[in-house]
Motif scaffolding. Structure first.
Motif, PDB file in Angstrom:
ATOM      1  N   PHE A  88       0.791  -1.130   0.002  1.00 54.82           N
ATOM      2  CA  PHE A  88      -0.081  -0.149   0.224  1.00 54.82           C
ATOM      3  C   PHE A  88       1.074   1.183   0.047  1.00 54.82           C
ATOM      4  N   SER A  89       0.496   2.147  -0.895  1.00 57.13           N
ATOM      5  CA  SER A  89       1.373   3.515  -0.968  1.00 57.13           C
ATOM      6  C   SER A  89       0.222   4.560  -0.523  1.00 57.13           C
ATOM      7  N   HIS A  90       1.040   5.651   0.296  1.00 59.76           N
ATOM      8  CA  HIS A  90       0.198   6.730   0.796  1.00 59.76           C
ATOM      9  C   HIS A  90       0.231   7.801  -0.156  1.00 59.76           C
ATOM     10  N   VAL A 117       6.711   4.068   3.980  1.00 62.29           N
ATOM     11  CA  VAL A 117       6.714   5.806   4.312  1.00 62.29           C
ATOM     12  C   VAL A 117       7.865   6.145   2.994  1.00 62.29           C
ATOM     13  N   TYR A 118       7.339   6.785   2.191  1.00 61.19           N
ATOM     14  CA  TYR A 118       8.195   7.131   1.020  1.00 61.19           C
ATOM     15  C   TYR A 118       9.203   8.542   1.485  1.00 61.19           C
ATOM     16  N   PRO A 119      10.283   8.303   1.085  1.00 62.08           N
ATOM     17  CA  PRO A 119      11.299   9.481   1.569  1.00 62.08           C
ATOM     18  C   PRO A 119      10.958  10.664   1.365  1.00 62.08           C
ATOM     19  N   HIS A 120      10.602  11.360   0.224  1.00 60.66           N
ATOM     20  CA  HIS A 120      10.498  12.585  -0.102  1.00 60.66           C
ATOM     21  C   HIS A 120       8.998  13.034  -0.295  1.00 60.66           C
ATOM     22  N   VAL A 134       7.738   9.998  -9.010  1.00 60.82           N
ATOM     23  CA  VAL A 134       8.133   8.905 -10.171  1.00 60.82           C
ATOM     24  C   VAL A 134       9.032   7.882  -9.867  1.00 60.82           C
ATOM     25  N   ASN A 135       9.608   8.252  -8.589  1.00 62.46           N
ATOM     26  CA  ASN A 135      10.639   7.061  -8.163  1.00 62.46           C
ATOM     27  C   ASN A 135       9.903   6.021  -7.154  1.00 62.46           C
ATOM     28  N   GLN A 136       8.751   6.336  -6.809  1.00 64.25           N
ATOM     29  CA  GLN A 136       8.144   5.461  -6.020  1.00 64.25           C
ATOM     30  C   GLN A 136       7.967   4.082  -6.543  1.00 64.25           C
ATOM     31  N   PRO A 137       7.582   3.931  -7.825  1.00 63.32           N
ATOM     32  CA  PRO A 137       7.091   2.376  -8.165  1.00 63.32           C
ATOM     33  C   PRO A 137       8.590   1.618  -7.843  1.00 63.32           C
ATOM     34  N   ILE A 177      -0.966   6.818  -8.138  1.00 68.82           N
ATOM     35  CA  ILE A 177      -0.017   7.098  -9.106  1.00 68.82           C
ATOM     36  C   ILE A 177       1.078   6.130  -9.225  1.00 68.82           C
ATOM     37  N   THR A 178       1.655   5.919  -7.997  1.00 64.61           N
ATOM     38  CA  THR A 178       2.356   4.831  -7.687  1.00 64.61           C
ATOM     39  C   THR A 178       2.003   3.520  -8.192  1.00 64.61           C
ATOM     40  N   THR A 179       0.844   3.142  -7.717  1.00 65.22           N
ATOM     41  CA  THR A 179       0.118   1.907  -7.989  1.00 65.22           C
ATOM     42  C   THR A 179       0.071   1.646  -9.588  1.00 65.22           C
ATOM     43  N   ILE A 180      -0.390   2.852 -10.091  1.00 62.39           N
ATOM     44  CA  ILE A 180      -0.549   2.720 -11.637  1.00 62.39           C
ATOM     45  C   ILE A 180       0.980   2.753 -12.336  1.00 62.39           C
ATOM     46  N   GLY A 181       1.882   2.989 -11.927  1.00 60.55           N
ATOM     47  CA  GLY A 181       3.046   2.868 -12.265  1.00 60.55           C
ATOM     48  C   GLY A 181       3.603   1.513 -12.326  1.00 60.55           C
ATOM     49  N   LEU A 182       3.112   0.668 -11.293  1.00 62.87           N
ATOM     50  CA  LEU A 182       3.565  -0.742 -11.108  1.00 62.87           C
ATOM     51  C   LEU A 182       2.974  -1.594 -12.117  1.00 62.87           C
TER      52      LEU A 182
END
Length: 306
Positions: A88-90, A117-120, A134-137, A177-182
Motif C-alpha cells: 500500500f502506497s500513501h 513511508v516514502y522518503p520525499h 516518479v521514483n516510488q514504483p 499514481i505509484t500503483t498505476i506505475g507498477l
C-alpha cells in the motif's frame, strides 16, 4: 517525466493526504516460528470467513543512501495459512498510519499489508519533493521483495505465512499514481491485482503492460484534488478486467477513508470483496461487489471484471 508532474504538483500539495489522526501502534511480540517453507498454494476459491485480530510491526528498509523506507506491516495475529500480500502506497504528505482504519480492515479479513513511508513525499519528510513520486514504483517493488523474504526468515512471525504467488498493490492519490506505475511504466509482473483510490496517471502514463491483472478504481465525483475525469481516463485505458466504483458525494479522501461513516463502509466492503475474489479466487465475493458498491445508495459500480 518530472516536467509532466510539475504543472500539477501545487494542486496535489494542497490536499493529497487524507489528514487523519495517526493512531498509536505498538509492535506485536514475535510469533512462534513456522517451520514450513513450502510454495504458496494456488487460490483456494474461498477467502477466510472469520475476522482476525490484527498485529502490527515495523520493518526498517533502505533503497540506497537517500531512500530510507520504513515499513508498517499489518497482519492477522492467528495462523490462517498462507496469506496474500498487498503493498500500500500513501498520498502526498501522508503516512501509512493515516490509512489504518482501512488497512486494518483488510488485514483482519486475511491479508498482509505492507505500507512504506516514502522518503520525499511523506508527512514530515526532511526534503519534501512532490516530483519524487516518479521514483516510488521502484521503491514499492523493492519493499515488496524485502517483505517477501520474511517468509523464509528463521524465527520471523511471518515465516511460512506469506502467499508469495498472490500479490497486489494499492494506493491513494499520489500513492494511486505509484500503483498505476507498477502496472505500466515500472511494471512489476509479480502483481496479480490492484486498487487505485483517487489516483491518476500523472507522470507514469497509460501504457499498461505485462500479464493481465484486474484493477479496481475508487473515486469521489466531488474530488477537487485529483479530478474524477482523470481517474476515469486511466480506467478507460486499462486493457484487463476492471471495475470503477464512483462515490457521487465523495471527496478526495475523508469521506472515502475515514472510519465511522457509511461511505467508508462502502469502500471497505467493496475493496475487501475485490481482494477476496482477485487474490483468493472467491466467486461469492465477486458476486457481492455490486451490492457492496451500491449499499445505502452511496455508490455505483461500472463492472467489467468479466
Amino acid at each position: 517525466m518530472r516536467a509532466s508532474l510539475a504543472a500539477a504538483s501545487v494542486l496535489l500539495l494542497t490536499g493529497c493526504s487524507v489528514s487523519l489522526p495517526r493512531p498509536a501502534t505498538t509492535s506485536a511480540p514475535p510469533a512462534p516460528a513456522v517451520t514450513s517453507t513450502a510454495p504458496a498454494p494456488a487460490a483456494t476459491g474461498r477467502a477466510p470467513r472469520q475476522t482476525f485480530e490484527v498485529d502490527t510491526r515495523q520493518l526498517r528498509l533502505r533503497r540506497g543512501a537517500d531512500r530510507p523506507l520504513p515499513v508498517t506491516i499489518w497482519y492477522p495475529d492467528a495462523d490462517a495459512g498462507r496469506l496474500p500480500v498487498i503493498l500500500f502506497s500513501h498520498g502526498l504528505t501522508g503516512r501509512p498510519g493515516d490509512y489504518a482504519p482501512l488497512l486494518e480492515r483488510w488485514a483482519s479479513a486475511g491479508f498482509v499489508i505492507a505500507a512504506p513511508v516514502y522518503p520525499h513525499t511523506s508527512g514530515g519528510a526532511e526534503r519534501f519533493d512532490a516530483l519524487d513520486v516518479v521514483n516510488q514504483p521502484a521503491d514499492a517493488t523493492y519493499v515488496l521483495t524485502e517483505v517477501l523474504k520474511l517468509d523464509r526468515r528463521a524465527g520471523d512471525a511471518l515465516r511460512g505465512r506469506l502467499a508469495t504467488d498472490r500479490l497486489a498493490a494499492a494506493g491513494h492519490s499520489a500513492g494511486g499514481i505509484t500503483t498505476i506505475g507498477l502496472f505500466s511504466v515500472a511494471r512489476d509482473e509479480r502483481l496479480d491485482a490492484g486498487i487505485v483510490l483517487a489516483g491518476s496517471a500523472l507522470g507514469v502514463g497509460l501504457g499498461f503492460t505485462g500479464p493481465p491483472a484486474p484493477l479496481l478504481f475508487v473515486h469521489g465525483q466531488r474530488d477537487s484534488v485529483v479530478s474524477y475525469a482523470s481517474g476515469q481516463a486511466v480506467y478507460a485505458s486499462v486493457p484487463w478486467p476492471k471495475a470503477f466504483l464512483t462515490l457521487p458525494d465523495g471527496d478526495h479522501g475523508q469521506s472515502l477513508l475515514r472510519d465511522g461513516n457509511e461511505a467508508f463502509d462502502v469502500v471497505a466492503d467493496s475493496t475487501l470483496d475485490f481482494w477476496r475474489w482477485s487474490l483468493y479466487g472467491d466467486a461469492d465475493a465477486k458476486r457481492r461487489l455490486p451490492d457492496d458498491a451500491e449499499s445505502a445508495g452511496l455508490g455505483r459500480l461500472d463492472d467489467k471484471l468479466g
